[in-house]
Design a protein around this motif. Structure first.
Motif, PDB file in Angstrom:
ATOM      1  N   VAL A  12       0.668  -1.421  -0.146  1.00 45.22           N
ATOM      2  CA  VAL A  12      -0.055  -0.192  -0.199  1.00 45.22           C
ATOM      3  C   VAL A  12       0.822   1.341   0.117  1.00 45.22           C
ATOM      4  N   ILE A  13       2.080   1.222   0.613  1.00 46.16           N
ATOM      5  CA  ILE A  13       2.882   2.414   0.696  1.00 46.16           C
ATOM      6  C   ILE A  13       3.405   2.696  -0.509  1.00 46.16           C
ATOM      7  N   GLY A  14       4.041   1.668  -1.244  1.00 49.01           N
ATOM      8  CA  GLY A  14       4.886   1.886  -2.550  1.00 49.01           C
ATOM      9  C   GLY A  14       3.972   2.300  -3.784  1.00 49.01           C
ATOM     10  N   PHE A  31       8.946  -1.933  -8.447  1.00 51.92           N
ATOM     11  CA  PHE A  31       9.586  -3.541  -8.415  1.00 51.92           C
ATOM     12  C   PHE A  31       8.798  -4.240  -7.279  1.00 51.92           C
ATOM     13  N   ASP A  32       8.220  -5.447  -7.536  1.00 52.70           N
ATOM     14  CA  ASP A  32       7.734  -5.890  -6.457  1.00 52.70           C
ATOM     15  C   ASP A  32       8.101  -7.399  -6.523  1.00 52.70           C
ATOM     16  N   ASN A  33       8.604  -8.138  -5.612  1.00 55.70           N
ATOM     17  CA  ASN A  33       9.109  -9.502  -5.710  1.00 55.70           C
ATOM     18  C   ASN A  33       7.938 -10.528  -5.833  1.00 55.70           C
ATOM     19  N   GLY A  34       6.718  -9.999  -6.004  1.00 53.54           N
ATOM     20  CA  GLY A  34       5.515 -10.840  -6.215  1.00 53.54           C
ATOM     21  C   GLY A  34       4.778 -11.339  -5.239  1.00 53.54           C
ATOM     22  N   ARG A  36       2.482  -9.426  -3.460  1.00 50.48           N
ATOM     23  CA  ARG A  36       1.385  -8.529  -3.341  1.00 50.48           C
ATOM     24  C   ARG A  36       1.217  -7.672  -2.362  1.00 50.48           C
ATOM     25  N   GLY A  37       2.021  -7.236  -1.732  1.00 52.52           N
ATOM     26  CA  GLY A  37       2.147  -6.176  -0.621  1.00 52.52           C
ATOM     27  C   GLY A  37       1.966  -6.967   0.658  1.00 52.52           C
ATOM     28  N   ARG A  38       3.153  -7.639   1.026  1.00 56.46           N
ATOM     29  CA  ARG A  38       2.795  -8.665   2.233  1.00 56.46           C
ATOM     30  C   ARG A  38       2.057  -8.238   3.100  1.00 56.46           C
ATOM     31  N   ALA A  39       2.346  -7.315   4.102  1.00 62.57           N
ATOM     32  CA  ALA A  39       1.565  -6.879   5.179  1.00 62.57           C
ATOM     33  C   ALA A  39       0.135  -6.257   4.631  1.00 62.57           C
ATOM     34  N   SER A  40       0.209  -5.527   3.586  1.00 62.87           N
ATOM     35  CA  SER A  40      -0.792  -5.046   3.290  1.00 62.87           C
ATOM     36  C   SER A  40      -2.027  -6.025   2.908  1.00 62.87           C
ATOM     37  N   TRP A  41      -1.641  -7.166   2.295  1.00 64.90           N
ATOM     38  CA  TRP A  41      -2.514  -8.452   1.839  1.00 64.90           C
ATOM     39  C   TRP A  41      -3.161  -8.863   3.168  1.00 64.90           C
ATOM     40  N   VAL A  42      -2.478  -8.857   4.245  1.00 62.79           N
ATOM     41  CA  VAL A  42      -2.816  -9.356   5.484  1.00 62.79           C
ATOM     42  C   VAL A  42      -3.744  -8.491   6.172  1.00 62.79           C
ATOM     43  N   ALA A  43      -3.375  -7.223   6.314  1.00 61.14           N
ATOM     44  CA  ALA A  43      -4.217  -6.249   7.015  1.00 61.14           C
ATOM     45  C   ALA A  43      -5.658  -6.367   7.439  1.00 61.14           C
ATOM     46  N   ALA A  44      -6.244  -5.897   8.472  1.00 56.61           N
ATOM     47  CA  ALA A  44      -7.582  -5.867   8.667  1.00 56.61           C
ATOM     48  C   ALA A  44      -7.958  -4.714   8.046  1.00 56.61           C
ATOM     49  N   ALA A  45      -7.027  -3.435   8.155  1.00 56.80           N
ATOM     50  CA  ALA A  45      -7.212  -2.202   7.374  1.00 56.80           C
ATOM     51  C   ALA A  45      -8.273  -1.511   7.869  1.00 56.80           C
ATOM     52  N   MET A  46      -8.420  -1.415   9.344  1.00 53.32           N
ATOM     53  CA  MET A  46      -9.030  -0.463   9.922  1.00 53.32           C
ATOM     54  C   MET A  46      -8.533   1.101   9.841  1.00 53.32           C
ATOM     55  N   LEU A  47      -9.337   2.091   9.446  1.00 55.23           N
ATOM     56  CA  LEU A  47      -8.959   3.318   9.528  1.00 55.23           C
ATOM     57  C   LEU A  47      -9.369   4.124  10.872  1.00 55.23           C
ATOM     58  N   ARG A 174      12.510  -9.145  -7.668  1.00 55.52           N
ATOM     59  CA  ARG A 174      13.065  -8.889  -6.687  1.00 55.52           C
ATOM     60  C   ARG A 174      14.495  -8.261  -6.685  1.00 55.52           C
ATOM     61  N   ILE A 175      14.568  -7.030  -5.894  1.00 58.37           N
ATOM     62  CA  ILE A 175      15.746  -6.287  -6.064  1.00 58.37           C
ATOM     63  C   ILE A 175      16.649  -6.368  -4.786  1.00 58.37           C
ATOM     64  N   ASP A 176      17.493  -7.067  -4.863  1.00 57.68           N
ATOM     65  CA  ASP A 176      18.352  -7.406  -3.289  1.00 57.68           C
ATOM     66  C   ASP A 176      19.198  -6.150  -3.126  1.00 57.68           C
ATOM     67  N   HIS A 323       5.667   1.973   9.151  1.00 49.19           N
ATOM     68  CA  HIS A 323       4.302   2.394   9.546  1.00 49.19           C
ATOM     69  C   HIS A 323       3.899   1.498  10.474  1.00 49.19           C
ATOM     70  N   GLY A 324       4.234   0.384  11.191  1.00 48.19           N
ATOM     71  CA  GLY A 324       3.852  -0.449  12.259  1.00 48.19           C
ATOM     72  C   GLY A 324       2.342  -0.923  12.025  1.00 48.19           C
ATOM     73  N   ARG A 325       1.519  -0.853  12.867  1.00 41.77           N
ATOM     74  CA  ARG A 325       0.157  -1.235  12.733  1.00 41.77           C
ATOM     75  C   ARG A 325      -0.694  -0.233  12.139  1.00 41.77           C
ATOM     76  N   GLU A 326      -0.143   0.763  11.484  1.00 40.95           N
ATOM     77  CA  GLU A 326      -1.041   1.809  10.865  1.00 40.95           C
ATOM     78  C   GLU A 326      -0.530   2.141   9.389  1.00 40.95           C
ATOM     79  N   GLY A 327      -0.087   1.183   8.982  1.00 39.78           N
ATOM     80  CA  GLY A 327       0.337   1.537   7.204  1.00 39.78           C
ATOM     81  C   GLY A 327      -0.883   1.442   6.348  1.00 39.78           C
ATOM     82  N   MET A 328      -1.907   1.198   6.501  1.00 37.79           N
ATOM     83  CA  MET A 328      -3.173   1.546   5.812  1.00 37.79           C
ATOM     84  C   MET A 328      -3.534   2.850   5.983  1.00 37.79           C
ATOM     85  N   MET A 329      -3.679   3.060   7.283  1.00 36.78           N
ATOM     86  CA  MET A 329      -4.208   4.413   7.686  1.00 36.78           C
ATOM     87  C   MET A 329      -3.196   5.556   6.984  1.00 36.78           C
ATOM     88  N   LEU A 330      -1.867   5.288   7.118  1.00 35.24           N
ATOM     89  CA  LEU A 330      -0.937   6.439   7.036  1.00 35.24           C
ATOM     90  C   LEU A 330      -0.711   6.498   5.415  1.00 35.24           C
TER      91      LEU A 330
HETATM   92  C1  LIG Z   1      -2.150  -8.876  10.924  1.00 31.25           C
HETATM   93  C2  LIG Z   1      -2.132  -7.285  10.908  1.00 31.25           C
HETATM   94  C3  LIG Z   1      -3.145  -6.414  10.855  1.00 31.25           C
HETATM   95  C4  LIG Z   1      -2.976  -5.114  10.488  1.00 31.25           C
HETATM   96  N1  LIG Z   1      -4.017  -4.127  10.516  1.00 31.25           N
HETATM   97  C5  LIG Z   1      -4.018  -2.863  10.197  1.00 31.25           C
HETATM   98  C6  LIG Z   1      -4.941  -1.942  10.461  1.00 31.25           C
HETATM   99  O1  LIG Z   1      -6.490  -2.414  10.619  1.00 31.25           O
HETATM  100  N2  LIG Z   1      -5.011  -0.554   9.866  1.00 31.25           N
HETATM  101  C7  LIG Z   1      -3.955  -0.302   9.382  1.00 31.25           C
HETATM  102  O2  LIG Z   1      -3.541   0.940   9.125  1.00 31.25           O
HETATM  103  N3  LIG Z   1      -2.679  -0.961   9.100  1.00 31.25           N
HETATM  104  C8  LIG Z   1      -3.079  -2.542   9.524  1.00 31.25           C
HETATM  105  N4  LIG Z   1      -1.785  -3.307   9.604  1.00 31.25           N
HETATM  106  C9  LIG Z   1      -0.276  -2.591   9.068  1.00 31.25           C
HETATM  107  C10 LIG Z   1      -0.513  -2.449   7.643  1.00 31.25           C
HETATM  108  O3  LIG Z   1      -0.649  -3.834   7.160  1.00 31.25           O
HETATM  109  C11 LIG Z   1       1.130  -2.349   7.402  1.00 31.25           C
HETATM  110  O4  LIG Z   1       1.661  -1.188   8.295  1.00 31.25           O
HETATM  111  C12 LIG Z   1       1.352  -1.792   5.804  1.00 31.25           C
HETATM  112  O5  LIG Z   1       0.674  -2.610   4.949  1.00 31.25           O
HETATM  113  C13 LIG Z   1       2.836  -1.605   5.550  1.00 31.25           C
HETATM  114  O6  LIG Z   1       2.745  -1.583   3.964  1.00 31.25           O
HETATM  115  P1  LIG Z   1       4.111  -1.627   3.235  1.00 31.25           P
HETATM  116  O7  LIG Z   1       3.741  -1.132   1.752  1.00 31.25           O
HETATM  117  O8  LIG Z   1       5.048  -0.658   3.856  1.00 31.25           O
HETATM  118  O9  LIG Z   1       4.770  -3.002   3.419  1.00 31.25           O
HETATM  119  P2  LIG Z   1       3.887  -4.439   2.603  1.00 31.25           P
HETATM  120  O10 LIG Z   1       2.670  -4.477   2.514  1.00 31.25           O
HETATM  121  O11 LIG Z   1       4.639  -5.430   3.256  1.00 31.25           O
HETATM  122  O12 LIG Z   1       4.663  -4.459   1.228  1.00 31.25           O
HETATM  123  C14 LIG Z   1       6.105  -4.432   1.011  1.00 31.25           C
HETATM  124  C15 LIG Z   1       6.120  -5.091  -0.556  1.00 31.25           C
HETATM  125  O13 LIG Z   1       7.533  -4.974  -0.999  1.00 31.25           O
HETATM  126  C16 LIG Z   1       7.938  -6.207  -1.373  1.00 31.25           C
HETATM  127  N5  LIG Z   1       9.140  -6.455  -1.351  1.00 31.25           N
HETATM  128  C17 LIG Z   1      10.101  -6.804  -0.197  1.00 31.25           C
HETATM  129  N6  LIG Z   1      11.282  -7.047  -0.595  1.00 31.25           N
HETATM  130  C18 LIG Z   1      11.407  -6.450  -1.739  1.00 31.25           C
HETATM  131  C19 LIG Z   1      12.544  -6.616  -2.619  1.00 31.25           C
HETATM  132  N7  LIG Z   1      13.797  -6.691  -2.284  1.00 31.25           N
HETATM  133  N8  LIG Z   1      12.307  -6.472  -3.839  1.00 31.25           N
HETATM  134  C20 LIG Z   1      10.985  -6.120  -4.517  1.00 31.25           C
HETATM  135  N9  LIG Z   1      10.012  -6.106  -3.600  1.00 31.25           N
HETATM  136  C21 LIG Z   1      10.207  -6.234  -2.499  1.00 31.25           C
HETATM  137  C22 LIG Z   1       7.112  -7.282  -0.591  1.00 31.25           C
HETATM  138  O14 LIG Z   1       7.049  -8.462  -1.108  1.00 31.25           O
HETATM  139  C23 LIG Z   1       5.898  -6.608  -0.512  1.00 31.25           C
HETATM  140  O15 LIG Z   1       4.941  -6.895  -1.843  1.00 31.25           O
HETATM  141  C24 LIG Z   1      -1.898  -4.383   9.803  1.00 31.25           C
HETATM  142  C25 LIG Z   1      -0.815  -5.567   9.867  1.00 31.25           C
HETATM  143  C26 LIG Z   1      -0.803  -6.710   9.998  1.00 31.25           C
HETATM  144  C27 LIG Z   1       0.260  -7.836  10.008  1.00 31.25           C
END
Ligand SMILES: Cc1cc2nc3c(=O)[nH]c(=O)nc-3n(C[C@H](O)[C@H](O)[C@H](O)COP(=O)(O)OP(=O)(O)OC[C@H]3O[C@@H](n4cnc5c(N)ncnc54)[C@H](O)[C@@H]3O)c2cc1C
Length: 369
Positions: A12-14, A31-34, A36-47, A174-176, A323-330
């Motif tokens: 969600v951030i990128g 560039f994403d390693n595939g 699909r936004g690992r934490a963003s895919w799992v999040a509950a996404a409360m605002l 994936r970018i290392d 962004h910790g527990r608030e990445g969707m929000m922020l």
């Molecule tokens: C259980 C849970 C519940 C949550 N609930 C909420 C909520 O209710 N409200 C809220 O605001 N936030 C919530 N969050 C937090 C929120 O999900 C995260 O803060 C936010 O998703 C972070 O987004 P991001 O884009 O930084 O990271 P990510 O979503 O992890 O995306 C990073 C992406 O980069 C890719 N990547 C990593 N390394 C490389 C590389 N070397 N080369 C290419 N690609 C790479 C990853 O595969 C991934 O696709 C929750 C998180 C969890 C785990």
């Protein structure tokens, strides 16, 4: 010639930063390693800035509040035509299971929530009227208007679609190392944004990111069950937190959060899942009849001071993570800040958001060096 930006990380951030940069005239490749936004895919996404408010975290509240005000415009921009809503709730019920749980909310109400916040006390009768699935054993709670939730997976997809629609490129790779793009023979981008969630610490070890693992359980309503709740329900059950967050076809149950050393350990911890479900069934017994859709875990990328890291690492590299527990929000605020930094209007402090000026020096990665 158009300036080029490479974004590493398609969560969600990128993606939000990519969208804002495209709108400022940058040529953007994500560039994403595939995954699909690992934490963003799992999040509950409360605002919910109030639900995440803790005494001593006033700055986090301020940022969340500011970013929350930017979500409606972003949703309108990326939402599907015809109003297929990316938003799944617009209110939150805070409910307590016993007296001590209610006292805990009362403490939050007196220390963190302000009279300007639209929060009202609700008794058990009103609670069960509003959400018939709530157990009559719930003791009471609060209703927070304007604290909703998004469908995180649809939002990530809609952001990706919007990036492509505006001429951006999404590359599964994936970018290392940051310099890999130059060595691979691609035209070296003018600017690089590190937005790889917890994995940003592999690309830039000097940012002391902490992996905070959390599980989320997705349950789907069936033809023979009650429909999903219409509000987010954040409950305390004998001191433990559980949230039940509506989706169009079911709910997300979550709240576990614990620090782990190994950020690759993405297998859900079964004890955490059991606690979540036990507590959710106490709060909403009807959820027992729902179908299990999936159980996932991800790392929230957190920082030692609890604030995200958004700023310049050097003349060519920016970072947006932590962004910790608030990445969707922020996300919308982060996108606005990064666009400001790219446009050079933010040499340490930036002005964003409707009419409200703020400084963001405290988010700079410089605080860790
Ligand atoms: C259980 C849970 C519940 C949550 N609930 C909420 C909520 O209710 N409200 C809220 O605001 N936030 C919530 N969050 C937090 C929120 O999900 C995260 O803060 C936010 O998703 C972070 O987004 P991001 O884009 O930084 O990271 P990510 O979503 O992890 O995306 C990073 C992406 O980069 C890719 N990547 C990593 N390394 C490389 C590389 N070397 N080369 C290419 N690609 C790479 C990853 O595969 C991934 O696709 C929750 C998180 C969890 C785990």
């Amino acid at each position: 010639m158009t300036s080029t930006l490479a974004v590493i990380g398609g969560g969600v951030i990128g993606l939000t930063c990519a969208l804002r940069a495209l709108e400022s005239g940058w040529q953007v490749t994500v560039f994403d390693n595939g995954e699909r936004g690992r934490a963003s895919w799992v999040a509950a996404a409360m605002l919910g800035d109030l639900g995440e408010g803790h005494p001593g975290e006033e700055r986090q509240l301020e940022l969340a509040h500011e970013s929350g005000s930017l979500w409606p415009a972003l949703l309108a921009e990326i939402g599907a035509p015809g109003g297929d809503s990316l938003q799944t709730a617009t209110e939150t019920l805070f409910v307590g299971f016993d007296r001590a749980d209610l006292d805990e909310f009362a403490r939050l109400a007196s220390t963190v929530w302000t009279p300007d916040d639209d929060v009202a006390v609700v008794d058990v009768g009103e609670l069960t009227l509003r959400e018939p699935m709530l157990s009559p054993r719930v003791r009471g709670g609060y209703l927070a208007k304007d604290e909703g939730a998004l469908d995180n997976r649809r939002v990530v997809q809609a952001l990706a679609d919007a990036v492509i629609a505006r001429g951006g490129q999404l590359v599964t790779r994936r970018i290392d190392e940051i310099d890999e793009m130059a060595r691979a023979g691609d035209r070296h981008p003018d600017q690089i944004l590190l937005a790889a969630g917890i994995d940003t610490r592999r690309l830039c070890p000097r940012i002391p990111l902490i992996a905070q693992k959390g599980e989320a359980v997705r349950l789907r309503a069936g033809h023979d069950t009650s429909p999903p709740p219409s509000a987010v329900v954040r409950a305390k059950v004998h001191g433990r937190d559980v949230y039940i967050v509506p989706r169009h076809d079911g709910v997300v149950v979550g709240a576990t959060q614990y620090e782990v050393a190994d950020a690759d350990d993405l297998a859900p911890r079964i004890g955490g899942v059991k606690d979540l479900l036990d507590d959710a069934f106490l709060v909403m017994p009807g959820l027992r009849e729902y179908r299990l859709a999936d159980i996932t875990a991800a790392m929230r990328p957190a920082t030692p001071d609890g604030l995200p890291v958004v700023g310049r690492l050097d003349d060519h590299t920016l970072v947006a993570t932590g962004h910790g527990r608030e990445g969707m929000m922020l996300a919308p605020l982060t996108g606005a800040l990064v666009a400001d930094l790219l446009d050079g209007s933010a040499a340490g402090s930036a002005a964003v958001s409707a009419g409200r000026r703020s400084t963001f020096d405290d988010l700079s990665p410089r605080r860790f060096t």
